[in-house]
Design a protein around this motif. Sequence first.
Motif, PDB file in Angstrom:
ATOM      1  N   GLY A 229       0.819  -1.210   0.000  1.00  0.00           N
ATOM      2  CA  GLY A 229       0.000   0.000   0.000  1.00  0.00           C
ATOM      3  C   GLY A 229       0.846   1.251   0.000  1.00  0.00           C
ATOM      4  N   ARG A 281      -8.840   0.566  -3.069  1.00  0.00           N
ATOM      5  CA  ARG A 281      -8.078   0.568  -1.834  1.00  0.00           C
ATOM      6  C   ARG A 281      -8.982   0.936  -0.664  1.00  0.00           C
ATOM      7  N   GLY A 298      -3.307   3.874   2.348  1.00  0.00           N
ATOM      8  CA  GLY A 298      -4.145   3.160   1.401  1.00  0.00           C
ATOM      9  C   GLY A 298      -3.665   1.730   1.253  1.00  0.00           C
ATOM     10  N   PRO A 300      -4.340  -1.880  -0.776  1.00  0.00           N
ATOM     11  CA  PRO A 300      -5.067  -2.574  -1.842  1.00  0.00           C
ATOM     12  C   PRO A 300      -5.915  -3.705  -1.265  1.00  0.00           C
ATOM     13  N   GLU A 301      -7.147  -3.750  -1.726  1.00  0.00           N
ATOM     14  CA  GLU A 301      -8.027  -4.790  -1.198  1.00  0.00           C
ATOM     15  C   GLU A 301      -7.525  -6.191  -1.547  1.00  0.00           C
TER      16      GLU A 301
END
Length: 783
Positions: A229, A281, A298, A300-301
């Motif tokens: 992230g 994100r 942030g 990332p999923e």
Amino acid sequence: MQLLWSKFSPVFRRFLISYLVILMIPQIAGYASYRASIEAARSSSIENSLKSLSLGKEIIERNLLQVEAFTRQLAVNPDLQNLIAGPKPHDLYNVYGMNRMQRSLSMYSSTNDYLSHFFIHIPNYNAIITPRTVYYRPEHYYAANQLDGMSYEQWHDQILKQPHFNEIIPLRNYKREILGTVLADVPAITFLQSLPLNSFNKPQATIGVMIDQDQMASLTQNIVDQYGGWTLVTDAEGQIIFSHGIEQAEAEQMAQSRQREGTAAETELNVQNVQPGSDGRLLISMQSSQNGWNYMAGIPEKALMTKADQIKQVTLVFTLATIALGLLFGLVLAYRNSAPVYRLLASFREQITDFPGRRGNEYDFLASHINNLIANNDSLKNAMNEQIPLLRDGFIKRLLTGEVYTSLELEVISSQAHISLHSSKGFAGLVKVNGYANPDSEETIHELGVARLLIKQVLTEWNAQLLITDWGTDQIAFACPLDENSLNEAIGRCEKELNTLMEVIYREHRISTTIGTGAAYEVWNDAGRSFDEAKQALDYAIHMGTDHLVRFEDTMKENEMFYYPIESEQRLLNTLKVGEPEEAIRILEQLFLRNLEERELSYEMTQQFIMELKGTFLKLDEPKFKLDASLLEEYKTRVTSIQMTETITSLRAKFKRLTEDICGDFQRRKAGAHADTVSEMICFIQQHYGDANLTIYRIAEHMSKSEKFISQLFKEHTGENLSDYVERVRIDAASNLLHSTGQTIDEIAEATGYNSAHSFRRAFKRVRGISPSVFRKMDVHSG
């Protein structure tokens, strides 16, 4: 089949639709598993990220408090009080007091990473103290520590003269000294505090602490390393403090968006907020209660799937099995449809020996019109020709700035730029268009462009051999080659003609100009020195308000200071590194001439010059020179043994012998390195001679060097052209195959890197003098 895959990828792509359909099955299954596992990983990942972000925030705030405490300690420091408020001693620069203060500051820099780079400006002496040294003029400190986007005058007025109270300048690049003379851009924030602490008008001292972005960003490194992230910290006004793992443009957009949104919940102290972002994100944010800074991260999923190991393993096995089945099915279809095209290409290669393009694009070539290929080649040639002016301009700039150090380098770069260097003698000059104090409007810039074009046209008509390039918006730099033996007479004649040209330019185009010229140079490597002198002459002319040609010899010279510009030192070090004794001795002799013959230096200044020269040779200790430890220790001993009380003749002789020995060692090291390079090239050719795409370009690409360099290097070490050697290796291998195997001519041609039997026969006859079939028969009879 593997060869066909590399040759006809477009055919394969047309029949791999069924393969892609099969591959959709494991993708759907993997997506289902992904959705099942992401929810389990989501909460724990968010919690860990919040803890990492919060921990980083606390450490950053604690370190900032220590920086503030540092300024408060300095406010009551008695040595600093004596410097900023006490009366000046008889010593104008108070060297003892400054050095004593500098030594005490060096202890602070070891207690906190945030205090590794700071300064204290003392207006009472107009000096700047850092943990490493003392600058007795702020200009010298600024030259080595420039703030991006801020001129010296702005920096002096906004940083040194104005009062500050716990003020922080947001993230900017500033220049930091690396290894003494090299400047590197370092993004950092700047903490400013005036002394005394209650200064509201004219501060008696200014403390500036530059805190590197990497030092703060490392505290949130876990979020970037673990999840891939990013982290972003902004101040209360939305200015970026630092970012990590995110592009600058995206960080600025995120900071502005965050500043506009500013939810009511985040105005409370230390409120944590988690929300989904538009780019896939999760956005995590919190606000500092100490200074109002916003800390954002942030994630990332897709990183939330890291804990779904079991499901991923099952998905991976299933996906690999279906991919293997799909590949097999696609390869069979592609092979059935590619075989006719392969036979067509084989017939085509019989007619064209030098087949253009890579093998992977050959089917595209056959599917398109040959006229398109010709048109593309013409377009490429035109594009390359359009780059020649840029190469020429870049070469001239390197020449004038002294960045060309060896004759081989000069020859290679000039040939690439299509510049013919007929003479190595000449002088450099700089032309300024007068009347444009602030060329900041579009109309002014356009007018200057037209003026420069007219001036360059007049100069070119005057001397077609002139090397001309733009130097900023209102200046034109040039190098004027001279063929005459008497340089002084030739330069005098040229300067008279240049004065006449200035009058012509003003009379015909109403353009007022000023020209500064440097002294003559006798080798191209010295053009940088002449151009430096031309710049000094032009600066002197601008200062005096003159609008005519000014020679460097006519400018005022400061006899109380020695001459040793940083450009001369860098050129000396670079020539030592590349092992050019003639050029290094020439630079050395020029420095002695300028300081001990053309100037009347005091004894102290002479000693200072010799000390600076010794310091230059001691810089060979830097890692970039890569000297052996024994040689390095020997050179350091020889440098330190040079006594400043020796005669000038003795000093010159010692420095000359030292230069010759150092260059000799570097030449021997370079020769060994070049021999290793040639050996590596030979090994690569021996291993890949069977590849039809083995060209000088590919060898250069493998060696990470230019084609011309490896060709010249191979010729110098072996006495044979590189292309001839490749052909000889192939013919030797073909001769062995003709002797020891029953392979056909076509098979041997393909095995030894030839596109067709026809081109192989021609090459074989060119090297052996007979055809391959006759050679085989002769070998059979002799057996």
